[in-house]
Design an enzyme around this catalytic site. Structure first.
Site, PDB file in Angstrom:
ATOM      1  CB  SER A  11     -38.271  -6.477  19.558  1.00 12.83           C
ATOM      2  OG  SER A  11     -38.868  -7.283  20.557  1.00 12.83           O
ATOM      3  CE1 TYR A  19     -37.684  -2.540  23.750  1.00 12.08           C
ATOM      4  CE2 TYR A  19     -39.203  -4.344  23.352  1.00 12.08           C
ATOM      5  CZ  TYR A  19     -37.924  -3.831  23.312  1.00 12.08           C
ATOM      6  OH  TYR A  19     -36.885  -4.595  22.835  1.00 12.08           O
TER       7      TYR A  19
HETATM    8  N1  LIG Z   1     -32.930  -9.091  25.312  1.00 10.37           N
HETATM    9  C1  LIG Z   1     -34.100  -9.302  24.711  1.00 10.37           C
HETATM   10  O1  LIG Z   1     -34.934 -10.113  25.149  1.00 10.37           O
HETATM   11  C2  LIG Z   1     -34.421  -8.542  23.447  1.00 10.37           C
HETATM   12  C3  LIG Z   1     -35.556  -8.949  22.707  1.00 10.37           C
HETATM   13  C4  LIG Z   1     -35.896  -8.245  21.572  1.00 10.37           C
HETATM   14  C5  LIG Z   1     -35.132  -7.155  21.170  1.00 10.37           C
HETATM   15  N2  LIG Z   1     -34.021  -6.789  21.895  1.00 10.37           N
HETATM   16  C6  LIG Z   1     -33.253  -5.616  21.432  1.00 10.37           C
HETATM   17  O2  LIG Z   1     -31.880  -5.956  21.360  1.00 10.37           O
HETATM   18  C7  LIG Z   1     -31.100  -4.769  21.446  1.00 10.37           C
HETATM   19  C8  LIG Z   1     -29.937  -5.003  22.385  1.00 10.37           C
HETATM   20  O3  LIG Z   1     -30.438  -5.163  23.706  1.00 10.37           O
HETATM   21  P1  LIG Z   1     -29.882  -6.258  24.734  1.00 10.37           P
HETATM   22  O4  LIG Z   1     -30.962  -7.234  24.957  1.00 10.37           O
HETATM   23  O5  LIG Z   1     -28.537  -6.730  24.334  1.00 10.37           O
HETATM   24  O6  LIG Z   1     -29.827  -5.363  26.074  1.00 10.37           O
HETATM   25  P2  LIG Z   1     -28.618  -4.741  26.930  1.00 10.37           P
HETATM   26  O7  LIG Z   1     -27.694  -5.815  27.395  1.00 10.37           O
HETATM   27  O8  LIG Z   1     -29.261  -3.874  27.949  1.00 10.37           O
HETATM   28  O9  LIG Z   1     -27.862  -3.850  25.850  1.00 10.37           O
HETATM   29  C9  LIG Z   1     -28.360  -2.606  25.430  1.00 10.37           C
HETATM   30  C10 LIG Z   1     -27.206  -1.793  24.891  1.00 10.37           C
HETATM   31  O10 LIG Z   1     -27.712  -0.510  24.455  1.00 10.37           O
HETATM   32  C11 LIG Z   1     -26.815   0.476  24.900  1.00 10.37           C
HETATM   33  N3  LIG Z   1     -27.460   1.779  25.019  1.00 10.37           N
HETATM   34  C12 LIG Z   1     -28.549   2.115  25.746  1.00 10.37           C
HETATM   35  N4  LIG Z   1     -28.783   3.429  25.629  1.00 10.37           N
HETATM   36  C13 LIG Z   1     -27.829   3.928  24.799  1.00 10.37           C
HETATM   37  C14 LIG Z   1     -27.538   5.211  24.299  1.00 10.37           C
HETATM   38  N5  LIG Z   1     -28.292   6.288  24.621  1.00 10.37           N
HETATM   39  N6  LIG Z   1     -26.491   5.379  23.479  1.00 10.37           N
HETATM   40  C15 LIG Z   1     -25.718   4.304  23.159  1.00 10.37           C
HETATM   41  N7  LIG Z   1     -25.935   3.061  23.587  1.00 10.37           N
HETATM   42  C16 LIG Z   1     -26.988   2.880  24.423  1.00 10.37           C
HETATM   43  C17 LIG Z   1     -26.267  -0.041  26.227  1.00 10.37           C
HETATM   44  O11 LIG Z   1     -24.979   0.503  26.476  1.00 10.37           O
HETATM   45  P3  LIG Z   1     -24.629   1.696  27.491  1.00 10.37           P
HETATM   46  O12 LIG Z   1     -25.565   1.590  28.646  1.00 10.37           O
HETATM   47  O13 LIG Z   1     -23.197   1.425  27.827  1.00 10.37           O
HETATM   48  O14 LIG Z   1     -24.804   2.950  26.682  1.00 10.37           O
HETATM   49  C18 LIG Z   1     -26.119  -1.528  25.914  1.00 10.37           C
HETATM   50  O15 LIG Z   1     -24.880  -1.783  25.323  1.00 10.37           O
HETATM   51  C19 LIG Z   1     -32.066  -3.661  21.882  1.00 10.37           C
HETATM   52  O16 LIG Z   1     -32.400  -2.859  20.758  1.00 10.37           O
HETATM   53  C20 LIG Z   1     -33.283  -4.427  22.372  1.00 10.37           C
HETATM   54  O17 LIG Z   1     -34.467  -3.675  22.275  1.00 10.37           O
HETATM   55  C21 LIG Z   1     -33.653  -7.466  23.011  1.00 10.37           C
END
Ligand SMILES: NC(=O)c1ccc[n+]([C@@H]2O[C@H](COP(=O)([O-])OP(=O)(O)OC[C@H]3O[C@@H](n4cnc5c(N)ncnc54)[C@H](OP(=O)(O)O)[C@@H]3O)[C@@H](O)[C@H]2O)c1
Length: 241
Positions: A139, A152
Site C-alpha cells: 500500500s 494498518y
Molecule cells: N483499496 C485501496 O484503497 C487499497 C489501497 C492500498 C492497498 N490496498 C490493498 O489491496 C488489497 C486488496 O484489497 P481491496 O482494496 O481489493 O479490498 P476488498 O475489495 O475488500 O478485497 C479484499 C479481499 O481480501 C479477501 N480476504 C479478507 N480476509 C481474508 C482471509 N482471511 N482469507 C482470504 N481472503 C481474505 C476478501 O475476500 P473474502 O472476504 O471473500 O475472504 C477480498 O477478496 C489489500 O491487501 C489492501 O490492503 C487497497
C-alpha cells in the site's frame, strides 16, 4: 507466445476489488488462474464467467494448513505454480486509543501472517524449480503513516520489509511489491468507528478503479524471467498522499 500465456497464477482475495480485477486482467492476457478467498460463491461466479482457465477454492489466508492445501489443489489442477499474488487484506481503521484489540489482531493475522503463509506454501516448490514469482500487495501505507491507520500501516510496512527480504535472499525468485493508493473497493467497509468510516468516504472521492492496480500487476508478471519489477506505486493523479 507471450510471457503471460499459460502462466499459472494464484491470487488471494479474488472475491472483490483489486483481486477480482487482477483475475479479469490476467485471464484476458492468457494466464491460467487459481483463485481464493472465503466467499466461495463469488469465486464460483467469476470462474464460471471467465471459463476453464480460471479455477477456484475457498481459502482463509490466516490458516497455514489451508494455504498449503490451496497451493496443492492449484498444482493438481494446473500441474505447477508460477506466481503467487498475495492480495488478501483487511483495513478496519481506528484510533489507537479506541483499543480495538480484535481489529488489530485481525489486520496482523490477515495482512502479515496471510502473506507469510502464502510465501511458506510456495517457496519450497519455487526453490526446487529455481523459478517463481511472489507478488505482495502492500500500500502507499507502506511508505507513510496517518492517524487511525497506525496498525494498518504497520502491517503494510511489514509486507514491504518481508518482500524486500525475500528478494535479497533469493536470486532465482522474483519478488514484487504492488503499492496501491486510494482505490474504490470494499476495503474498509468493516470500519466500526463512524467518524473514520466517514473520513474514508471522503478519501475515496479521488480514487482509482481497481483495474489500474490490475494493470500494474500484469506489468510485473509479463516481464522476461531475468527482469524483476521490485515495486510499483500507483496513486490517483489527484491524490496528495
Ligand atoms: N483499496 C485501496 O484503497 C487499497 C489501497 C492500498 C492497498 N490496498 C490493498 O489491496 C488489497 C486488496 O484489497 P481491496 O482494496 O481489493 O479490498 P476488498 O475489495 O475488500 O478485497 C479484499 C479481499 O481480501 C479477501 N480476504 C479478507 N480476509 C481474508 C482471509 N482471511 N482469507 C482470504 N481472503 C481474505 C476478501 O475476500 P473474502 O472476504 O471473500 O475472504 C477480498 O477478496 C489489500 O491487501 C489492501 O490492503 C487497497
Amino acid at each position: 507466445m507471450s510471457e503471460m500465456e499459460n502462466k499459472v497464477v494464484l491470487i488471494t482475495g479474488a472475491s472483490s476489488g483489486i483481486g477480482e480485477a487482477a483475475v479479469r486482467e490476467l485471464a484476458g492476457a492468457g494466464a491460467r488462474l487459481f483463485i481464493g478467498a472465503r466467499r466461495g460463491e463469488r469465486l464460483k461466479a467469476l470462474a464460471e464467467e471467465l471459463g476453464d482457465n480460471v479455477a477456484w477454492r475457498e481459502l482463509d489466508v490466516t490458516d497455514a494448513a489451508d494455504f498449503d492445501a490451496f497451493v496443492a489443489a492449484a498444482e493438481a489442477r494446473f500441474g505447477r505454480v508460477d506466481v503467487l499474488v498475495n492480495n488478501a487484506g483487511v483495513m478496519p481503521l481506528s484510533p489507537l486509543a479506541a483499543l480495538k484489540r480484535d481489529e488489530w489482531k485481525r489486520m496482523i493475522d490477515v495482512n502479515i501472517h496471510g502473506v507469510l503463509n502464502g510465501i511458506a506454501a510456495v517457496l519450497p516448490g519455487f526453490l526446487a524449480r529455481k523459478s517463481g514469482h511472489v507478488v505482495n500487495v502492500a500500500s502507499v501505507g507502506a511508505h507513510l503513516v496517518l492517524p487511525t491507520a497506525a496498525v494498518y500501516c504497520g502491517t503494510k510496512y511489514a509486507v514491504w520489509a518481508i518482500t524486500e527480504g525475500l528478494r535479497q535472499e533469493h536470486d532465482e525468485i522474483r519478488s514484487t511489491i504492488i503499492s496501491p493508493g486510494v482505490t474504490a473497493t470494499e476495503l474498509g467497509d468493516d470500519i466500526s468507528d463512524p467518524q473514520v468510516a466517514t473520513a474514508l468516504k471522503e478519501w475515496r472521492q479521488k480514487a482509482l478503479t481497481p483495474d489500474a492496480i490490475a494493470r500494474a500487476i500484469r506489468y510485473a508478471l509479463e516481464q522476461p524471467e531475468g527482469v524483476d519489477i521490485n515495486e510499483v506505486i500507483v496513486r490517483p493523479t489527484a491524490a496528495n498522499m
